[in-house]
Design a protein around this motif. Structure first.
Motif, mmCIF file in Angstrom:
data_model
loop_
_atom_site.group_PDB
_atom_site.id
_atom_site.type_symbol
_atom_site.label_atom_id
_atom_site.label_comp_id
_atom_site.label_asym_id
_atom_site.label_seq_id
_atom_site.Cartn_x
_atom_site.Cartn_y
_atom_site.Cartn_z
ATOM 1 N N PHE A 88 0.813 -1.216 0.000
ATOM 2 C CA PHE A 88 0.000 0.000 0.000
ATOM 3 C C PHE A 88 0.850 1.272 0.000
ATOM 4 O O PHE A 88 0.437 2.297 -0.528
ATOM 5 C CB PHE A 88 -1.004 -0.015 1.155
ATOM 6 N N LYS B 231 1.618 1.642 -3.666
ATOM 7 C CA LYS B 231 0.399 2.060 -4.361
ATOM 8 C C LYS B 231 0.124 3.552 -4.121
ATOM 9 O O LYS B 231 -0.198 4.288 -5.057
ATOM 10 C CB LYS B 231 -0.797 1.220 -3.881
ATOM 11 N N TYR B 232 0.284 4.000 -2.888
ATOM 12 C CA TYR B 232 0.067 5.400 -2.524
ATOM 13 C C TYR B 232 1.046 6.301 -3.295
ATOM 14 O O TYR B 232 0.663 7.296 -3.890
ATOM 15 C CB TYR B 232 0.239 5.570 -1.004
ATOM 16 N N LYS C 26 0.213 6.474 -7.009
ATOM 17 C CA LYS C 26 -1.018 7.204 -7.291
ATOM 18 C C LYS C 26 -0.875 8.709 -7.074
ATOM 19 O O LYS C 26 -1.365 9.506 -7.875
ATOM 20 C CB LYS C 26 -2.154 6.667 -6.413
ATOM 21 N N GLU D 179 -4.331 0.542 8.067
ATOM 22 C CA GLU D 179 -5.727 0.921 7.818
ATOM 23 C C GLU D 179 -5.811 2.306 7.189
ATOM 24 O O GLU D 179 -6.585 2.541 6.257
ATOM 25 C CB GLU D 179 -6.524 0.904 9.125
ATOM 26 N N LYS E 262 -4.494 2.321 3.489
ATOM 27 C CA LYS E 262 -5.479 1.643 2.637
ATOM 28 C C LYS E 262 -6.633 2.591 2.315
ATOM 29 O O LYS E 262 -7.050 2.716 1.156
ATOM 30 C CB LYS E 262 -6.043 0.393 3.326
ATOM 31 N N ALA E 263 -7.162 3.250 3.329
ATOM 32 C CA ALA E 263 -8.293 4.165 3.137
ATOM 33 C C ALA E 263 -7.898 5.363 2.271
ATOM 34 O O ALA E 263 -8.653 5.775 1.376
ATOM 35 C CB ALA E 263 -8.821 4.640 4.480
ATOM 36 N N CYS F 156 -5.639 5.549 0.000
ATOM 37 C CA CYS F 156 -5.412 5.158 -1.395
ATOM 38 C C CYS F 156 -6.687 5.266 -2.230
ATOM 39 O O CYS F 156 -6.627 5.319 -3.454
ATOM 40 C CB CYS F 156 -4.843 3.735 -1.465
ATOM 41 N N GLU F 157 -7.822 5.325 -1.573
ATOM 42 C CA GLU F 157 -9.104 5.460 -2.275
ATOM 43 C C GLU F 157 -9.408 6.913 -2.642
ATOM 44 O O GLU F 157 -10.312 7.181 -3.432
ATOM 45 C CB GLU F 157 -10.237 4.893 -1.408
ATOM 46 N N ASN F 158 -8.684 7.869 -2.076
ATOM 47 C CA ASN F 158 -8.920 9.292 -2.361
ATOM 48 C C ASN F 158 -8.480 9.655 -3.771
ATOM 49 O O ASN F 158 -7.646 8.971 -4.374
ATOM 50 C CB ASN F 158 -8.140 10.177 -1.383
ATOM 51 N N ASN F 159 -9.003 10.797 -4.270
ATOM 52 C CA ASN F 159 -8.440 11.354 -5.494
ATOM 53 C C ASN F 159 -7.333 12.320 -5.083
ATOM 54 O O ASN F 159 -7.169 12.627 -3.894
ATOM 55 C CB ASN F 159 -9.524 12.013 -6.369
ATOM 56 N N GLU G 66 -6.549 14.005 -1.369
ATOM 57 C CA GLU G 66 -5.351 13.569 -0.652
ATOM 58 C C GLU G 66 -4.389 14.726 -0.397
ATOM 59 O O GLU G 66 -3.764 14.788 0.663
ATOM 60 C CB GLU G 66 -4.643 12.437 -1.394
#
Length: 177
Positions: free
Chosen positions: A58, A61-62, A65, A84, A87-88, A90-93, A97
């Motif tokens: 993650f 991935k962060y 992105k 946690e 992970k959360a 990483c879902e932001n735009n 972020e």
């Protein structure tokens, strides 16, 4: 901030810094500040074995992105909470972020300003105490009150000559030179 100082209070300094950070700093300044922190790699080095792989995954991935490293104000001892969180996030735009990371960064700025204010306040208090001056000996080097008389004061003056002075007499009667 240096140009705007001195500030009347810590709250004034923080308010000024908040406006400067969120309204007048270019995003490049934000990115530079983000890069100055301990990142997920530090957390990985302290994580239990079962979390290391996920933290690495993650974290990568962060970074891919958003273009900058994940950092957090969460205590690095809490690897599971950091996992946690990343992970959360990483879902932001990118806009969400950047805003989130800027708020996290401002936490560090505010904490630094508070520590600086406390240190400067301590130094100022110490300087004020020192500015009160040193204790200077009185022109009378020593006063002695004889135990046999409450009416007479004996002292040793500048030239270490002994004089008797009866408080019940005038200066002429005491024959002071």
């Amino acid at each position: 901030m240096q140009e705007a100082s001195p500030f009347s209070s810590l709250e004034h300094a923080i308010s000024f810094a908040r406006d400067l950070w969120f309204n007048n700093s270019p995003i490049r300044s934000w990115l530079d500040a983000f890069s100055a922190h301990r990142h997920i790699g530090t957390s990985i080095s302290r994580a239990p074995t079962e979390l290391i792989s996920d933290l690495c995954q993650f974290g990568a991935k962060y970074r891919k992105k958003f273009g900058f490293e994940f950092f957090t104000t969460t205590d690095l001892k809490h690897s599971h909470k950091i996992l946690e969180e990343v992970k959360a996030l990483c879902e932001n735009n990118i806009l969400v972020e950047l805003d989130f990371a800027a708020r996290e960064e401002f936490y560090f700025i505010e904490r630094g300003l508070t520590k600086l204010w406390e240190r400067l306040s301590q130094e100022e208090l110490q300087e004020e105490t020192e500015d009160l001056g040193e204790v200077v000996p009185d022109s009378l080097e020593e006063e002695l009150v004889p135990s046999n008389s409450s009416d007479e004061v004996v002292w040793i003056g500048d030239k270490a000559t002994m004089r008797n002075y009866d408080l019940n007499k005038t200066p002429d009667e005491n024959q002071i030179e």
